[in-house]
Design an enzyme around this catalytic site. Structure first.
Site, PDB file in Angstrom:
ATOM      1  N   SER A  15      59.029  83.929  80.570  1.00 27.45           N
ATOM      2  CA  SER A  15      59.604  85.271  80.609  1.00 27.45           C
ATOM      3  C   SER A  15      58.780  86.157  81.524  1.00 27.45           C
ATOM      4  O   SER A  15      57.587  86.396  81.269  1.00 27.45           O
ATOM      5  CB  SER A  15      59.639  85.874  79.207  1.00 27.45           C
ATOM      6  OG  SER A  15      59.959  87.253  79.279  1.00 27.45           O
ATOM      7  N   HIS A  40      63.190  83.290  82.799  1.00 33.13           N
ATOM      8  CA  HIS A  40      63.823  84.175  81.816  1.00 33.13           C
ATOM      9  C   HIS A  40      63.581  85.631  82.220  1.00 33.13           C
ATOM     10  O   HIS A  40      62.436  86.041  82.435  1.00 33.13           O
ATOM     11  CB  HIS A  40      63.244  83.914  80.429  1.00 33.13           C
ATOM     12  CG  HIS A  40      63.973  84.608  79.325  1.00 33.13           C
ATOM     13  ND1 HIS A  40      65.144  84.125  78.773  1.00 33.13           N
ATOM     14  CD2 HIS A  40      63.705  85.762  78.666  1.00 33.13           C
ATOM     15  CE1 HIS A  40      65.559  84.940  77.820  1.00 33.13           C
ATOM     16  NE2 HIS A  40      64.717  85.947  77.730  1.00 33.13           N
ATOM     17  N   ASP A  42      64.187  89.503  81.141  1.00 28.49           N
ATOM     18  CA  ASP A  42      64.516  90.421  80.050  1.00 28.49           C
ATOM     19  C   ASP A  42      64.931  91.784  80.611  1.00 28.49           C
ATOM     20  O   ASP A  42      64.134  92.468  81.254  1.00 28.49           O
ATOM     21  CB  ASP A  42      63.306  90.604  79.134  1.00 28.49           C
ATOM     22  CG  ASP A  42      63.043  89.360  78.293  1.00 28.49           C
ATOM     23  OD1 ASP A  42      63.976  88.893  77.629  1.00 28.49           O
ATOM     24  OD2 ASP A  42      61.897  88.863  78.309  1.00 28.49           O
ATOM     25  N   MET A  44      66.159  95.495  79.621  1.00 29.88           N
ATOM     26  CA  MET A  44      66.163  96.432  78.491  1.00 29.88           C
ATOM     27  C   MET A  44      66.532  97.824  78.984  1.00 29.88           C
ATOM     28  O   MET A  44      66.135  98.230  80.078  1.00 29.88           O
ATOM     29  CB  MET A  44      64.779  96.469  77.830  1.00 29.88           C
ATOM     30  CG  MET A  44      64.245  95.113  77.428  1.00 29.88           C
ATOM     31  SD  MET A  44      62.606  95.253  76.663  1.00 29.88           S
ATOM     32  CE  MET A  44      62.146  93.531  76.552  1.00 29.88           C
ATOM     33  N   HIS A  73      68.718  87.924  80.103  1.00 28.12           N
ATOM     34  CA  HIS A  73      68.908  88.324  78.708  1.00 28.12           C
ATOM     35  C   HIS A  73      69.136  89.832  78.669  1.00 28.12           C
ATOM     36  O   HIS A  73      68.207  90.621  78.893  1.00 28.12           O
ATOM     37  CB  HIS A  73      67.646  87.921  77.933  1.00 28.12           C
ATOM     38  CG  HIS A  73      67.653  88.300  76.499  1.00 28.12           C
ATOM     39  ND1 HIS A  73      66.512  88.251  75.723  1.00 28.12           N
ATOM     40  CD2 HIS A  73      68.644  88.727  75.665  1.00 28.12           C
ATOM     41  CE1 HIS A  73      66.795  88.642  74.498  1.00 28.12           C
ATOM     42  NE2 HIS A  73      68.075  88.945  74.439  1.00 28.12           N
ATOM     43  N   MET A  75      69.431  92.979  76.888  1.00 27.69           N
ATOM     44  CA  MET A  75      69.168  93.739  75.659  1.00 27.69           C
ATOM     45  C   MET A  75      69.583  95.175  75.918  1.00 27.69           C
ATOM     46  O   MET A  75      68.760  96.093  75.995  1.00 27.69           O
ATOM     47  CB  MET A  75      67.684  93.625  75.280  1.00 27.69           C
ATOM     48  CG  MET A  75      67.313  92.246  74.787  1.00 27.69           C
ATOM     49  SD  MET A  75      65.525  92.026  74.586  1.00 27.69           S
ATOM     50  CE  MET A  75      65.116  91.472  76.237  1.00 27.69           C
ATOM     51  N   MET A 144      66.353  85.238  68.363  1.00 27.16           N
ATOM     52  CA  MET A 144      65.149  86.051  68.543  1.00 27.16           C
ATOM     53  C   MET A 144      64.190  85.793  67.394  1.00 27.16           C
ATOM     54  O   MET A 144      64.553  85.920  66.225  1.00 27.16           O
ATOM     55  CB  MET A 144      65.511  87.538  68.610  1.00 27.16           C
ATOM     56  CG  MET A 144      66.302  87.949  69.838  1.00 27.16           C
ATOM     57  SD  MET A 144      65.450  87.602  71.397  1.00 27.16           S
ATOM     58  CE  MET A 144      63.926  88.543  71.205  1.00 27.16           C
ATOM     59  N   GLY A 149      62.216  93.997  72.370  1.00 28.08           N
ATOM     60  CA  GLY A 149      61.796  95.255  72.976  1.00 28.08           C
ATOM     61  C   GLY A 149      60.443  95.210  73.635  1.00 28.08           C
ATOM     62  O   GLY A 149      60.196  95.929  74.597  1.00 28.08           O
ATOM     63  N   PHE A 150      59.565  94.336  73.155  1.00 28.74           N
ATOM     64  CA  PHE A 150      58.213  94.267  73.696  1.00 28.74           C
ATOM     65  C   PHE A 150      57.723  92.823  73.683  1.00 28.74           C
ATOM     66  O   PHE A 150      58.043  92.056  72.774  1.00 28.74           O
ATOM     67  CB  PHE A 150      57.246  95.125  72.869  1.00 28.74           C
ATOM     68  CG  PHE A 150      57.583  96.579  72.866  1.00 28.74           C
ATOM     69  CD1 PHE A 150      57.195  97.411  73.908  1.00 28.74           C
ATOM     70  CD2 PHE A 150      58.318  97.129  71.822  1.00 28.74           C
ATOM     71  CE1 PHE A 150      57.530  98.748  73.906  1.00 28.74           C
ATOM     72  CE2 PHE A 150      58.649  98.465  71.805  1.00 28.74           C
ATOM     73  CZ  PHE A 150      58.256  99.285  72.853  1.00 28.74           C
ATOM     74  N   GLY A 151      56.922  92.474  74.680  1.00 31.14           N
ATOM     75  CA  GLY A 151      56.278  91.171  74.703  1.00 31.14           C
ATOM     76  C   GLY A 151      55.033  91.175  73.838  1.00 31.14           C
ATOM     77  O   GLY A 151      54.558  92.217  73.382  1.00 31.14           O
ATOM     78  N   GLY A 152      54.504  89.981  73.607  1.00 29.32           N
ATOM     79  CA  GLY A 152      53.238  89.860  72.908  1.00 29.32           C
ATOM     80  C   GLY A 152      53.302  89.964  71.397  1.00 29.32           C
ATOM     81  O   GLY A 152      52.269  90.085  70.741  1.00 29.32           O
ATOM     82  N   ASP A 182      63.159  82.899  71.493  1.00 32.81           N
ATOM     83  CA  ASP A 182      62.387  83.860  72.289  1.00 32.81           C
ATOM     84  C   ASP A 182      61.582  84.753  71.353  1.00 32.81           C
ATOM     85  O   ASP A 182      62.143  85.415  70.483  1.00 32.81           O
ATOM     86  CB  ASP A 182      63.351  84.705  73.129  1.00 32.81           C
ATOM     87  CG  ASP A 182      62.643  85.709  74.028  1.00 32.81           C
ATOM     88  OD1 ASP A 182      61.401  85.743  74.051  1.00 32.81           O
ATOM     89  OD2 ASP A 182      63.357  86.471  74.714  1.00 32.81           O
ATOM     90  N   GLY A 183      60.256  84.752  71.568  1.00 39.35           N
ATOM     91  CA  GLY A 183      59.396  85.669  70.829  1.00 39.35           C
ATOM     92  C   GLY A 183      58.251  84.973  70.139  1.00 39.35           C
ATOM     93  O   GLY A 183      58.467  84.229  69.185  1.00 39.35           O
ATOM     94  N   GLY A 184      57.031  85.166  70.631  1.00 39.64           N
ATOM     95  CA  GLY A 184      55.870  84.557  69.998  1.00 39.64           C
ATOM     96  C   GLY A 184      55.828  83.048  70.120  1.00 39.64           C
ATOM     97  O   GLY A 184      55.183  82.376  69.310  1.00 39.64           O
TER      98      GLY A 184
END
Length: 226
Positions: A15, A40, A42, A44, A73, A75, A144, A149-152, A182-184
């Site tokens: 991403s 990927h 993102d 937003m 993606h 969002m 998800m 909304g946020f990475g990390g 997607d996510g973590g």
């Protein structure tokens, strides 16, 4: 319209939300050289999610520096107003959110008519049942594993149970789009995700915050014990 692999697959989609935007072209080329399968992207809007990122001009610039499929993606609210522009800019896969759309079937058809593969994403609190009457028309389902909304962010453990429920639903329908998470996501949970028939791992910080992109991508493709 790009060809997609049959499930099961093991694809890694770094991403760019976590990339260094001051050298974005070089970052994308580095993960491509390191073995990434997709890029990927993102998008937003600051309304559907509390962050603002990029639009079609950046996608158009990315398209010039990579041959990999662009996994875009959205969002955003009212994605139907922007799909044609994103596909024209170079998006190969366009994923919209179930929570952001009133008429999902119509927008899925719109994505296909524009010449892209279509995906639907569900947020952590959204049940998989919303996908029952959509799955036959989908190329991709994006689950998800953080609130978007946020990475990390840290991977939400209940995602594993949700993936099991999704697998049961798809088996009952006799249709299996590619499943993406997607996510973590990182090498530490990749094996558990593959065990639940996930096909595409989206990884941001795990890749772009490392000192060796190729090593992390290799470990995502082939986690310990797999």
């Amino acid at each position: 319209m790009i060809d997609l692999p049959q499930s099961p697959a093991r694809l890694v989609a770094p991403s760019i939300l976590s990339a260094d935007f001051a050298r974005l072209g070089a970052e994308i080329q580095a993960v491509e050289a390191g073995g990434a399968d997709w890029i990927h992207v993102d998008v937003m809007d600051g309304r559907f999610v509390p962050n603002i990122t990029i639009g079609p001009p950046v996608v158009r610039s990315i398209r010039k520096v990579t041959r990999l499929p662009l996994d875009v993606h959205l969002m955003i609210e009212q994605p139907e107003q922007h799909i044609a522009e994103f596909v024209e800019a170079g998006a190969d896969i366009v994923t919209i959110h179930a929570e952001a759309c009133l008429h999902l079937n119509r927008i899925i058809a719109q994505i296909h008519q524009a010449g892209a593969r279509a995906g639907v994403s569900v947020n952590p609190a959204t049940g998989v049942e919303v996908l029952r009457w959509l799955a036959a028309d989908l190329d991709l389902i994006l689950v998800m594993s953080v609130n978007p909304g946020f990475g990390g962010q840290r991977f939400l453990p209940h995602t594993l149970q949700k993936l099991e429920e999704l697998g049961t639903l798809l088996d009952s329908l006799g249709h299996r789009p590619l499943i993406e998470v997607d996510g973590g996501v990182g090498p530490d949970n990749a094996a558990a995700l593959y065990q639940r028939k996930v096909d595409v791992l989206v990884a941001g910080n795990a890749v772009f915050r490392s000192s060796d992109y190729a090593s992390v991508i290799r470990r995502l493709h082939h986690p310990t014990g797999q």
